[in-house]
Structures are given as C-alpha cells and as structure tokens.
Design an enzyme around this catalytic site. Structure first.
Site, PDB file in Angstrom:
ATOM      1  N   ASP A   9       0.702  -1.291  -0.314  1.00 33.14           N
ATOM      2  CA  ASP A   9       0.153   0.013   0.133  1.00 33.14           C
ATOM      3  C   ASP A   9       1.360   1.167  -0.172  1.00 33.14           C
ATOM      4  OD1 ASP A   9      -1.896   1.864   0.008  1.00 33.14           O
ATOM      5  OD2 ASP A   9      -2.507   1.809   2.293  1.00 33.14           O
ATOM      6  N   SER A  10       0.816   2.177  -0.333  1.00 32.24           N
ATOM      7  CA  SER A  10       1.429   3.612   0.238  1.00 32.24           C
ATOM      8  C   SER A  10       1.570   3.676   1.351  1.00 32.24           C
ATOM      9  CB  SER A  10       0.246   4.916  -0.541  1.00 32.24           C
ATOM     10  OG  SER A  10      -0.853   4.879  -0.287  1.00 32.24           O
ATOM     11  N   CYS A  73      -3.648  -1.202  -2.403  1.00 31.42           N
ATOM     12  CA  CYS A  73      -4.043   0.081  -1.898  1.00 31.42           C
ATOM     13  C   CYS A  73      -5.235  -0.263  -3.654  1.00 31.42           C
ATOM     14  CB  CYS A  73      -2.872   0.780  -2.803  1.00 31.42           C
ATOM     15  SG  CYS A  73      -3.507   2.099  -3.737  1.00 31.42           S
ATOM     16  N   GLU A 157      -2.656  10.214   7.675  1.00 27.56           N
ATOM     17  CA  GLU A 157      -1.159   9.988   7.877  1.00 27.56           C
ATOM     18  C   GLU A 157      -0.590  10.602   8.739  1.00 27.56           C
ATOM     19  OE1 GLU A 157       0.604   7.487   6.402  1.00 27.56           O
ATOM     20  OE2 GLU A 157      -0.469   6.272   5.275  1.00 27.56           O
ATOM     21  N   CYS A 187     -11.339   2.799  -0.135  1.00 25.52           N
ATOM     22  CA  CYS A 187      -9.887   3.206  -0.148  1.00 25.52           C
ATOM     23  C   CYS A 187      -9.165   2.808   1.184  1.00 25.52           C
ATOM     24  CB  CYS A 187      -9.877   4.844   0.898  1.00 25.52           C
ATOM     25  SG  CYS A 187      -8.291   4.962   0.474  1.00 25.52           S
ATOM     26  N   HIS A 189      -7.726   3.322   3.312  1.00 19.99           N
ATOM     27  CA  HIS A 189      -7.218   3.788   4.753  1.00 19.99           C
ATOM     28  C   HIS A 189      -7.996   4.342   5.752  1.00 19.99           C
ATOM     29  CE1 HIS A 189      -2.960   4.941   2.877  1.00 19.99           C
ATOM     30  NE2 HIS A 189      -3.190   5.636   3.918  1.00 19.99           N
TER      31      HIS A 189
HETATM   32  N1  DGL Z   1      -4.720   3.302   0.653  1.00 19.77           N
HETATM   33  C1  DGL Z   1      -4.818   4.048  -1.162  1.00 19.77           C
HETATM   34  C2  DGL Z   1      -6.114   3.317  -1.508  1.00 19.77           C
HETATM   35  O1  DGL Z   1      -6.132   2.569  -0.895  1.00 19.77           O
HETATM   36  C3  DGL Z   1      -4.158   5.161  -1.487  1.00 19.77           C
HETATM   37  C4  DGL Z   1      -4.176   6.297  -0.371  1.00 19.77           C
HETATM   38  C5  DGL Z   1      -3.171   7.557  -0.993  1.00 19.77           C
HETATM   39  O2  DGL Z   1      -2.212   7.089  -0.882  1.00 19.77           O
HETATM   40  O3  DGL Z   1      -4.102   8.515  -1.629  1.00 19.77           O
HETATM   41  O4  DGL Z   1      -6.289   4.022  -2.360  1.00 19.77           O
END
Ligand code: DGL
Length: 268
Positions: A9-10, A73, A157, A187, A189
């Site tokens: 993931d990011s 992600c 974050e 997403c 997150h």
């Molecule tokens: N966690 C990622 C997602 O599910 C992206 C978050 C990001 O880096 O913008 O889209």
C-alpha cells in the site's frame, strides 16, 4: 520455495489491512511494504501509479521472494493492476500472482444485497471507474454513486486531528443524499475511521469495509489454489518495510503489531 505474501500500500491503510489478514491466516509469512515516501497515490496520474506499482511488485518478487502480492491500495488496484497482470507478469513472473482489492469488495457489496451503493474513495479511484465496472459486471442493475474524499488520507497519515469528525460528516452527507442502502469504503485507509463513519452514517445504510472482506476471500483463494499455497512459507514470520519512516506509521505499527515491531527503510 518458502515464498512470502507481500502486502503493498502507499501507507497506513495497508498496515491496517495486514493486521486483519494476519489474524485470518496467522501461519503464513508476511511482508508489508508501504511506499510512505511517495504517498499519497490518490491524486497522481495513472501512469505514475502504474510505475510505482511496477517498482513495488518487482522489488517484492526480486528482493523479497514473495510468491503472492496483495495490492491493498485501491488506487493502485483501480488504475494499474490489470496492466500489471496482463502485460508485466506473463513475460517476467509467469508463476507469481498479484491480486487486488476491488473485485473482492464488489462481490461483497452484491452478496449483501446492496443495489444502490455509495463508494467513498480517492480521486484516482473515482476517475478510474473501476468500482462501477466491476460491480456492473457482476450485476448490471446495481447503481453506483461515488464521492471522492481526498482529505481523509492526509488526515490519517498526519495523526488524528480535531477536524476529523467534521470532515468525515461532510463526505458522508454528500454520498448519503443519493438514497443509498450501502456504503463501501473504497480506500484502504478509510476503515481506520470506521467507528467515526458509522457514528454519522444513517443507521439503515450498511457499511462495507475491506478489512472485513479481503482476509476471508484470501483464505478461500489459497484453498482453491493449492499449487500456490504449497509455495508459501508457513512459519508465522512478519516483516515491515517502508520507503520512509513517518511518526504516525511507527506509532500505529507499535499499536497494531506490538512494541517490538522493527520498521526497515528500503529503496524501490
Ligand atoms: N490507500 C490507498 C487507497 O486505497 C491510497 C491512499 C493514497 O495514497 O492516496 O486508495
């Protein structure tokens, strides 16, 4: 081969997802990779997201002996995964697998009988139309309403802030106005905020969170693919790699995986 399962993931969302995946299948060996240095992915071009994902996949296969990678992600799954699976893997790693999180989430929405679904996601995921495409492939009658929620990833974050509830409520009100009967957090997150989201979401709307879906679907996938499962190490190992150590990720890694978690910085 004592192959590992890579979870990419990011940033923070993948770590939260890894916690749920590890709980569902504790005997496997896992390696988390968070591209914290280049986060957020959500507002980048598709080409850039594809390059980032290809670098991460190459690194996890070449340097870390992963046999399987879960792209936790949504932005990368939505914008780059098909190209990785169709163009990059066949000539380079024909015997390895890379799976995403869009299809399992779309299946879960329909398994729950949701026919008017709101999707909260990053701008990149919304623009890709990936959720609409996968949902309609499964049932053309499903109606999909997107709302981009670009402030949530930076908010998470950067640690909790006083504005969290205010911003969550804005996004929820915007998507609720379509008369949805389910809301998918599209997403990785966002499930970190599931309590805050549930608190403001109208009670009759079902909340669909990928951390409650992907771990079970992964276990099913492994049972159906014994040829892949037998390549996976089962010594309960966990490793945590990032492209930059950020204070929030360090704090959350300790909270979710215990005080002795060692984060290692790597270059992709
Ligand atoms: N966690 C990622 C997602 O599910 C992206 C978050 C990001 O880096 O913008 O889209």
């Amino acid at each position: 081969m004592n192959g590992r399962i890579g979870i990419f993931d990011s940033g923070l969302g993948g770590l939260f997802m890894m916690k749920a995946i590890v709980e569902a299948g504790p005997r496997y060996d896992y390696i988390y990779l968070g591209d914290t240095q280049r986060l957020p992915y959500g507002n980048r071009s598709s080409e850039t997201v594809y390059m980032f994902l290809r670098e991460a996949v190459t690194y996890l296969f070449q340097q870390q002996q992963c046999a399987l990678i879960i792209v936790a992600c949504n932005t990368a799954s939505a914008e780059a995964l098909r190209r990785i699976q169709q163009e990059y893997l066949p000539p380079n790693y024909p015997d390895r697998r890379v799976l995403g999180v869009i299809i399992p989430a779309a299946e879960a929405v329909l398994e729950r009988g949701i026919m008017r679904v709101g999707v909260l996601a990053t701008e990149g995921t919304v623009q890709s139309g990936a959720f609409t495409r996968e949902l309609k492939k499964l049932n053309p009658r499903v109606e999909v309403f997107h709302e981009a929620a670009p402030l949530l990833v930076p908010l998470l974050e950067n640690g909790d802030t006083a504005y969290k509830n205010l911003i969550v409520e804005e996004y929820i009100r915007a998507v609720e106005k379509h008369g949805i009967n389910g809301l998918l957090l599209g997403c990785t997150h966002y499930p970190i905020l599931k309590a805050e989201i549930r608190a403001v979401l109208q009670p009759q709307i079902q909340l669909v969170c990928q951390d409650e879906i992907v771990p079970g679907k992964l276990q099913t996938y492994l049972r159906r693919h014994p040829e892949l499962d037998e390549k996976l190490g089962k010594n309960g190992k966990r490793e945590f790699l990032v492209t930059d150590i950020t204070p929030t990720l360090e704090k959350k890694a300790n909270e979710w995986f215990g005080k002795d978690v060692a984060l290692e910085v790597v270059e992709l």
